[in-house]
Design an enzyme around this catalytic site. Structure first.
Site, PDB file in Angstrom:
ATOM      1  N   HIS A  94     -41.136   9.316-103.101  1.00 37.44           N
ATOM      2  CA  HIS A  94     -42.157   8.765-103.993  1.00 37.44           C
ATOM      3  C   HIS A  94     -43.421   9.623-104.041  1.00 37.44           C
ATOM      4  O   HIS A  94     -44.236   9.462-104.935  1.00 37.44           O
ATOM      5  CB  HIS A  94     -42.458   7.293-103.663  1.00 37.44           C
ATOM      6  N   ARG A 146     -28.101  -9.857-100.856  1.00 38.22           N
ATOM      7  CA  ARG A 146     -27.431 -10.916-100.082  1.00 38.22           C
ATOM      8  C   ARG A 146     -28.066 -12.279-100.309  1.00 38.22           C
ATOM      9  O   ARG A 146     -27.435 -13.304-100.143  1.00 38.22           O
ATOM     10  CB  ARG A 146     -27.504 -10.585 -98.585  1.00 38.22           C
ATOM     11  N   HIS A 181     -42.046  13.602 -97.327  1.00 38.24           N
ATOM     12  CA  HIS A 181     -43.321  13.700 -98.054  1.00 38.24           C
ATOM     13  C   HIS A 181     -44.089  14.982 -97.731  1.00 38.24           C
ATOM     14  O   HIS A 181     -44.602  15.665 -98.611  1.00 38.24           O
ATOM     15  CB  HIS A 181     -44.219  12.502 -97.726  1.00 38.24           C
ATOM     16  N   LYS A 185     -50.532   6.862 -88.287  1.00 39.54           N
ATOM     17  CA  LYS A 185     -50.901   5.491 -88.644  1.00 39.54           C
ATOM     18  C   LYS A 185     -52.178   5.132 -87.888  1.00 39.54           C
ATOM     19  O   LYS A 185     -52.443   5.682 -86.820  1.00 39.54           O
ATOM     20  CB  LYS A 185     -49.810   4.520 -88.185  1.00 39.54           C
ATOM     21  N   GLU A 208     -53.270   7.573 -92.462  1.00 37.77           N
ATOM     22  CA  GLU A 208     -53.193   6.196 -92.947  1.00 37.77           C
ATOM     23  C   GLU A 208     -53.999   5.296 -92.014  1.00 37.77           C
ATOM     24  O   GLU A 208     -54.069   5.559 -90.812  1.00 37.77           O
ATOM     25  CB  GLU A 208     -51.748   5.710 -92.946  1.00 37.77           C
ATOM     26  N   ASP A 215     -40.356   9.650 -90.442  1.00 37.26           N
ATOM     27  CA  ASP A 215     -40.835   8.826 -91.550  1.00 37.26           C
ATOM     28  C   ASP A 215     -41.568   9.666 -92.601  1.00 37.26           C
ATOM     29  O   ASP A 215     -41.497   9.374 -93.785  1.00 37.26           O
ATOM     30  CB  ASP A 215     -41.771   7.744 -90.989  1.00 37.26           C
ATOM     31  N   LYS A 262     -35.267   6.957 -99.327  1.00 40.47           N
ATOM     32  CA  LYS A 262     -35.334   7.440 -97.966  1.00 40.47           C
ATOM     33  C   LYS A 262     -35.128   6.276 -96.998  1.00 40.47           C
ATOM     34  O   LYS A 262     -35.288   5.138 -97.436  1.00 40.47           O
ATOM     35  CB  LYS A 262     -36.662   8.151 -97.699  1.00 40.47           C
TER      36      LYS A 262
HETATM   37  C1  BG6 Z   1     -43.372   5.698 -96.780  1.00 41.75           C
HETATM   38  C2  BG6 Z   1     -43.370   5.514 -95.292  1.00 41.75           C
HETATM   39  O1  BG6 Z   1     -42.334   6.538 -97.171  1.00 41.75           O
HETATM   40  O2  BG6 Z   1     -44.606   6.258 -97.172  1.00 41.75           O
HETATM   41  C3  BG6 Z   1     -44.521   4.653 -94.855  1.00 41.75           C
HETATM   42  O3  BG6 Z   1     -42.141   4.949 -94.876  1.00 41.75           O
HETATM   43  C4  BG6 Z   1     -45.823   5.207 -95.378  1.00 41.75           C
HETATM   44  O4  BG6 Z   1     -44.553   4.516 -93.436  1.00 41.75           O
HETATM   45  C5  BG6 Z   1     -45.734   5.457 -96.863  1.00 41.75           C
HETATM   46  O5  BG6 Z   1     -46.852   4.263 -95.099  1.00 41.75           O
HETATM   47  C6  BG6 Z   1     -46.963   6.194 -97.365  1.00 41.75           C
HETATM   48  O6  BG6 Z   1     -46.940   6.215 -98.756  1.00 41.75           O
HETATM   49  P1  BG6 Z   1     -48.296   6.242 -99.574  1.00 41.75           P
HETATM   50  O7  BG6 Z   1     -47.845   6.348-100.996  1.00 41.75           O
HETATM   51  O8  BG6 Z   1     -49.028   4.993 -99.249  1.00 41.75           O
HETATM   52  O9  BG6 Z   1     -49.016   7.463 -99.089  1.00 41.75           O
END
Ligand code: BG6
Length: 513
Positions: A199, A62, A261, A361, A237, A256, A169
């Site tokens: 990822h 956009r 993951h 987190k 994290e 999330d 996602k």
């Molecule tokens: C993302 C989440 O998919 O993965 C985030 O939305 C998270 O909240 C992140 O921080 C973690 O990815 P990585 O590669 O830093 O472990």
């Protein structure tokens, strides 16, 4: 047809063939994911000669910009976010492949312009009519974008090269919406065209779980209920919500991180050996194990899961605010920033072996690891040894930030008495293979360019992941938390998470830090 320009070659070894000639259409090209991950990843592919010389990007967003401005932005983003040094000739070659189209993703007219522009870019860059669409937008747009693409005939493959979609996602926000999205996608595309990205599967250390288990003869025979006491997976994290308060407060830690993951980590750790490394052979085994995870009953949700939200605290020596004081987060938010649970996989390999998971987190340290804890040896010979020295063997797959594998075992402490201490045998990736900084998206983008779906989620896998978390979503919704915030930033989460393990006489492994 225009000649493809010669790509400057860097002094780097190519490991694999370059992707097919193609145009990558990025929806959400002005956003964070594009500048922090996609652009640096594409550049790394170019640097490693894994990007076709007949390649181009069409950014769609956009934001008001023209192609020249977009190129300038890409060049700046590379300077800021590249994972290694940037060569000016290669950058120049790279940014000349960039094009931009401004518009609203829900506006039908955008797609007729897109079609016209794509045909022109295809001719100019000789990309053989191969297009892939990367949906790096908010999830509300996924459905409308693919429908418009289909209406314009932009998903059809007949005599036109290939067409693929990469879906980011969050893939739905519960089982029902994930099913609806799958249905919507499958109405306009075949499963072979759909690449649901996670990822975590782009991380070398995650891919290595399969190599470790199946390329070695010594681990698989003991990889089962006979020898393993339990498995624990931690994704801790130290960051907070990093300016994503609006998204995160709607999602929460469970949505999330878990159906995506963490389910990847569980399935790779616990699946049966596939009959080959073909996409469906691997994904069939992953899907089977996800289906074997026992859904929790409402009572089990109460006794086997823990949710938490951080209050203020100190992380890495810095005072940080409580979750409820983060930007775009309501001051009475009941969204969880931490989740822990105990799951069971009911099959012949894993019956009675608990899987403990936690993610959060603002925890005390950043680490993602998978701990395989083995059963104790009969310690009859060591009755006089203090119990804390009789630690069971642990095999730890360190995913990040340390990347490696370690094995904890008991050794005799030198001296006249037979006393024991726990020691570690450690393999670190960097020692053997050096470290090649990457974004984690390189492999996945390249796989899409060569049509390999192994590291992407199939519809049934995504739905199986949501099936596991569905009971938690239901019970938690019915019983809003009353004790939030219940852990201080910079700690290992709420006390209940410790108790979850300690009730079973087990303990979380926290990083050494
Ligand atoms: C993302 C989440 O998919 O993965 C985030 O939305 C998270 O909240 C992140 O921080 C973690 O990815 P990585 O590669 O830093 O472990």
């Amino acid at each position: 047809m225009a000649q493809a320009e010669v790509m400057p070659v860097m002094q780097q070894k190519r490991i694999g063939k370059p992707g097919d000639p193609c145009v990558m259409v990025i929806f959400g090209a002005a956003g964070d994911l594009t500048r922090r991950k996609l652009i640096p990843a594409l550049y790394n592919l170019a640097k490693n000669e894994l990007l076709s010389r007949e390649f181009s990007v069409l950014g769609v967003a956009r934001a008001k910009m023209n192609t020249e401005e977009f190129r300038k932005k890409v060049a700046d983003d590379l300077t800021e976010f590249a994972t290694g040094s940037v060569d000016s000739d290669l950058r120049e070659w790279f940014v000349r492949r960039m094009h931009y189209l401004q518009g609203d993703f829900k506006d039908k007219n955008l797609y007729s312009q897109l079609k016209e522009l794509l045909e022109k870019i295809d001719k100019d860059h000789a990309t053989h009519g191969n297009y892939f669409y990367y949906l790096a937008t908010g999830s509300d747009y996924f459905g409308p974008i693919v429908e418009h693409l289909a209406e314009m005939g932009l998903m059809e493959t007949e005599n036109r090269g290939w067409r693929r979609i990469i879906v980011e996602k969050p893939f739905g926000r519960d089982l029902e919406s994930a099913r609806a999205l799958n249905k919507q996608l499958l109405q306009v595309a075949s499963e072979k065209q759909i690449y649901r990205i996670d990822h975590y599967l782009g991380k070398e250390t995650v891919q290595n779980i399969l190599a470790f288990r199946f390329a070695n003869g010594i681990f698989e025979p003991i990889w089962n209920r006979r020898y393993i006491d339990h498995v624990q997976i931690s994704v801790a994290e130290t960051v907070g919500v990093e300016g994503r308060g609006t998204y995160y407060d709607q999602a929460g830690a469970l949505r999330d991180m878990v159906p995506n993951h963490i389910m990847q980590l569980i399935s790779l750790t616990s699946m049966e050996p596939p009959i080959s490394f073909h996409a469906d052979a691997v994904r069939d085994e992953q899907a089977k194990i996800l289906h074997a995870i026992q859904p929790l009953s409402s009572e089990e949700v109460l006794s086997r899961t823990v949710r938490g939200q951080y209050g203020e605290g100190v992380v890495d020596g810095q005072r940080v605010p409580a979750y409820r004081n983060e930007g775009d987060v309501p001051t009475d938010s009941r969204t969880e920033t931490f989740v822990a649970m105990k799951l069971a996989i009911d099959n012949w390999r894993w019956a009675d072996v608990p899987f403990y998971l936690r993610t959060g987190k603002r925890m005390a340290a950043r680490h993602t690891h998978i701990v395989i804890q083995f059963r104790r040896a009969p310690f009859v010979l060591f009755r006089d040894t203090p119990v804390e020295n009789l630690m069971p063997n642990q095999l730890v797959l360190h995913i990040q930030p340390e990347e490696g594998i370690s094995l904890r075992f008991a050794a005799k402490v030198p001296g006249p008495a037979m006393s024991l201490g726990a020691v570690n045998m450690k393999f670190e990736y960097a020692d053997y293979f050096g470290s090649q900084p990457s974004t984690g998206y390189e492999r996945l983008l390249h796989d899409c360019m060569i049509g390999d779906q192994t590291l992407f989620q199939r519809a049934d896998m995504v739905e199986a992941g949501w099936c596991v978390v569905s009971p938690l979503l239901d019970v938690w919704k019915a019983l809003p938390p009353r004790n939030f915030p219940n852990y201080a930033a910079g700690t290992w989460g709420p006390k209940d998470a410790e108790d979850l393990m300690e009730r079973d006489a087990r303990h979380w492994r926290n990083s050494e830090k």
